[in-house]
Structure formats: structure tokens, C-alpha cells
Design an enzyme around this catalytic site. Structure first.
Site, short mmCIF file in Angstrom:
data_model
loop_
_atom_site.label_atom_id
_atom_site.label_comp_id
_atom_site.label_asym_id
_atom_site.label_seq_id
_atom_site.Cartn_x
_atom_site.Cartn_y
_atom_site.Cartn_z
N TYR A 125 -6.37 46.55 -21.36
CA TYR A 125 -5.84 47.05 -22.64
C TYR A 125 -6.03 48.52 -22.66
O TYR A 125 -5.40 49.60 -22.75
CB TYR A 125 -6.36 46.66 -23.77
N ASN A 136 4.59 41.31 -29.35
CA ASN A 136 5.69 40.96 -28.37
C ASN A 136 6.59 39.89 -28.58
O ASN A 136 5.95 38.63 -28.80
CB ASN A 136 5.15 40.84 -26.95
N GLU A 156 0.23 31.77 -12.28
CA GLU A 156 0.55 33.14 -11.37
C GLU A 156 -0.35 33.62 -10.40
O GLU A 156 -0.41 34.28 -9.39
CB GLU A 156 0.74 34.26 -12.29
N CYS A 171 2.87 39.92 -21.60
CA CYS A 171 1.32 40.20 -22.35
C CYS A 171 0.39 39.57 -21.93
O CYS A 171 -0.74 39.79 -22.03
CB CYS A 171 1.81 40.35 -23.84
#
Length: 163
Positions: free
Chosen positions: A87, A108, A145, A116
Site C-alpha cells: 500500500y 474496486n 499466481e 487489488c
């Protein structure tokens, strides 16, 4: 507004289109589907993402938000698949505060598509996640991921960081 609901490994999702662009991705099953070519392509890309075959979405987005939120959401889309940013790093990049970045992440309207989940708190802590399942869902996306190992995720869970 055309929408399409779909099953995914993390939750049922509903994608919404308006005027030729995706405007929202909601957790859960929506009402009656009105399938368009864009929604069909969005579903195809999301399926490929969850199958580990797609690392970047190529879809038109038009999320509603403030100018700052839209700037942040564009910056989120620049965080590569399998990587994270804090952040604070995003705040520095946008000449803002970490709190403002966190608030905009939480608003979002296109989670997963605008990633996000790739934003962490200082020191690599998870921070928050507004999606269904909260931090468990964020962890699952980061593991998918390769930004977090399964072992790291299990350790965070065992230490109570995902409650």
C-alpha cells in the site's frame, strides 16, 4: 444491465457490462443472465486465469469511481501477475497515503480483473480484502499466481493471520 454468472474455484461470480465495457464483478450468483459477446469473452478469460493459462486480462473496463480511485485502479493493473506491491509503495507512486490506497482498493468494483489482491501491507502482511472469503480468497489468488507459496499461505493461516 447485461450480466453473466459463473462458477470459479474461489466463489461464484457475476460479471456486469454496460455500454460495451465491464463495470462490476460481484461475489455470488446474480439474477437471470443476459449473455453478450463481451461477457462470454470475460468468462473465457476468467476461466483461463483460474486454470493458470492467462496472466493478463484483455477486456474493456469502465469502473465508476473518483478520479483518484480510477488512477489507483490503473496502477493496480500495472502490477504484474505473480508479483505484489505494498500500500505504501502505491501511495508513493500516486503521491497519496497508504490509507487512501487501501480505501480505494476496497472500493474496486472489478476485483480479480483489476488485481487489488496483489497489494499487501507493510512487511508483507496480508492487509485486507473486500472479496467474498476475505483474506482466505486473497491468499488463494496469490497462491494461484505464484506470488505466495502454499506453505506461506498455510503458515499465515496457522498463525491466525487469515481469520
Amino acid at each position: 444491465m447485461p450480466q453473466l454468472s459463473m462458477h470459479t474455484p474461489i466463489s461464484d461470480l457475476t460479471i456486469h457490462e454496460w455500454d460495451g465495457a465491464l463495470v462490476a464483478l460481484d461475489w455470488g450468483w446474480g439474477g437471470e443472465d443476459e449473455v453478450t459477446p463481451l461477457l462470454r469473452e470475460a468468462k473465457r478469460q476468467l476461466d483461463a486465469y483460474f486454470d493458470g493459462e492467462l496472466t493478463q486480462f484483455n477486456l474493456p473496463f469502465a469502473p465508476e469511481g473518483t478520479p483518484f480511485q480510477k488512477r489507483l485502479w490503473r496502477a493496480l493493473s500495472d502490477i504484474p501477475y505473480g508479483e505484489t506491491m505494498s500500500y505504501g509503495e502505491l501511495a508513493t507512486k500516486l503521491t497519496s497515503s497508504a490509507r487512501a490506497v487501501g480505501t480505494a482498493c476496497g472500493r474496486n468494483p472489478l476485483p480479480i480483473l483489476i488485481p487489488c489482491h496483489r497489494v499487501l501491507a507493510a512487511g508483507g502482511n496480508m492487509g485486507g480484502y473486500s472479496g467474498d472469503g476475505g483474506l482466505m480468497t486473497k491468499k488463494a489468488l496469490l497462491v494461484l499466481e505464484g506470488a505466495m507459496s502454499v506453505e506461506q499461505g498455510l503458515m499465515l493461516e496457522a498463525l491466525g493471520f487469515l481469520d
